[in-house]
Design a protein around this motif. Structure first.
Motif, PDB file in Angstrom:
ATOM      1  N   PRO A 172       0.812  -1.218   0.000  1.00  0.00           N
ATOM      2  CA  PRO A 172       0.000   0.000   0.000  1.00  0.00           C
ATOM      3  C   PRO A 172       0.848   1.272   0.000  1.00  0.00           C
ATOM      4  O   PRO A 172       2.025   1.247   0.348  1.00  0.00           O
ATOM      5  CB  PRO A 172      -0.786  -0.125   1.312  1.00  0.00           C
ATOM      6  CG  PRO A 172       0.044  -1.009   2.166  1.00  0.00           C
ATOM      7  CD  PRO A 172       0.812  -1.921   1.272  1.00  0.00           C
ATOM      8  N   GLU A 173       0.234   2.370  -0.371  1.00  0.00           N
ATOM      9  CA  GLU A 173       0.869   3.675  -0.224  1.00  0.00           C
ATOM     10  C   GLU A 173       1.154   3.901   1.260  1.00  0.00           C
ATOM     11  O   GLU A 173       0.477   3.309   2.099  1.00  0.00           O
ATOM     12  CB  GLU A 173      -0.071   4.775  -0.746  1.00  0.00           C
ATOM     13  CG  GLU A 173      -0.343   4.695  -2.230  1.00  0.00           C
ATOM     14  CD  GLU A 173       0.834   5.184  -3.082  1.00  0.00           C
ATOM     15  OE1 GLU A 173       1.848   5.655  -2.496  1.00  0.00           O
ATOM     16  OE2 GLU A 173       0.753   5.067  -4.301  1.00  0.00           O
ATOM     17  N   PRO A 176       4.680   1.894  -1.814  1.00  0.00           N
ATOM     18  CA  PRO A 176       4.161   0.698  -2.475  1.00  0.00           C
ATOM     19  C   PRO A 176       5.242  -0.248  -2.973  1.00  0.00           C
ATOM     20  O   PRO A 176       5.005  -1.460  -3.032  1.00  0.00           O
ATOM     21  CB  PRO A 176       3.331   1.256  -3.633  1.00  0.00           C
ATOM     22  CG  PRO A 176       3.859   2.625  -3.874  1.00  0.00           C
ATOM     23  CD  PRO A 176       4.354   3.136  -2.558  1.00  0.00           C
TER      24      PRO A 176
END
Ligand code: 6PG
Length: 255
Positions: A172-173, A176
């Motif tokens: 995820p951000e 990433p």
């Protein structure tokens, strides 16, 4: 502290009060490393990132625990890394260095970090795979609320890897791009130690240990044959389940 008798293919689950967790986990890891060195002469120890291990590493860095670890016989590896420079606050290497490695007499040449800062992530992964020993002696893992471990995220390409041992991965951000060990590395490790704390992980712990084996959807299940160190808030979902610690006999087998 309590734990069920170990069954073949089943996790060994040890529960701790939150206030005891870091010391108990540090002692458990230290014992595993010490025993490996006693038997094999050296120990390949792979560290996990995340916030859970930080207080554990803090304790491993100071007496009395630090003094019981034969640091000159320990080789340090990492299970995953964000693709950032090693001095970035998001770097797993930086966290491990600050909490543990800079405080103990582990030879610099024995610390093998993943080179997350390299632009060619494929090459970085291939090079790290060459560095990794055939079997890690002690592999530390954490777990995210979505069941990810290392940077093996649910239903990602990396969870289906059966040949390569280190691959670029996506998370995820805000970070990433990752490098991660793959399921075969978890399968091959001699000892796998999973550390999970906090009530926000309770549902994930319950799913990992209670629900049928589906590691591509819930990657921490690649570590079901390991020793799980869990604090009571994270184990809340196991309470009241008579079968919570009863796993099918084949639950921990490789896919
Ligand atoms: C990382 C990890 C990752 C971590 C889990 C749990 O680089 O972040 O290796 O798999 O262990 O996300 O993280 P917390 O301990 O912060 O909850």
């Amino acid at each position: 502290m309590s734990g069920p008798p170990r069954r073949p293919g089943a996790p060994s689950v040890l529960l701790f009060e939150p206030s005891d967790f870091a010391r108990a986990a540090a002692s458990h890891i230290t014992a595993a490393v010490g025993e490996t060195v006693r038997v094999r002469g050296r120990c390949a120890l792979a560290l996990t990132g995340g916030s859970t291990p930080r207080p554990v590493y803090d304790l491993m860095a100071v007496p009395p625990i630090a003094e019981t670890i034969p640091w000159d016989c320990v080789d340090i590896y990492f299970g995953d890394e964000r693709c950032v420079p090693p001095d970035n606050p998001a770097s797993n290497y930086r966290m491990a260095h600050e909490a543990l490695l800079r405080h103990v007499p582990v030879p610099q040449g024995s610390v093998h970090r993943m080179e997350g800062e390299r632009l060619d992530r494929e090459a970085a992964a291939l090079d790290y795979a060459r560095l990794l020993p055939t079997r890690l002696d002690v592999l530390l893992l954490g777990m995210g609320e979505d069941g990810h471990t290392a940077s093996l995220f649910p239903e990602s390409t990396a969870v289906r890897e059966t040949v390569r041992r280190v691959v670029p991965a996506m998370g995820p951000e805000p970070f990433p791009y990752r490098l991660t060990i793959t399921p075969p590395v978890i399968d091959d490790a001699v000892a796998v130690i999973v550390m999970v704390t906090g009530s926000e992980k309770a549902d994930a712990v319950a799913r990992a240990l209670n629900v049928s084996h589906s590691p591509e959807e819930f990657p921490i299940q690649f570590a079901l044959r390991g020793t799980w160190l869990i604090d009571h808030p994270a184990a809340r979902g196991l309470r009241g389940h008579a079968t919570a610690l009863e796993m099918p006999d084949d639950a921990g087998k490789a896919r």
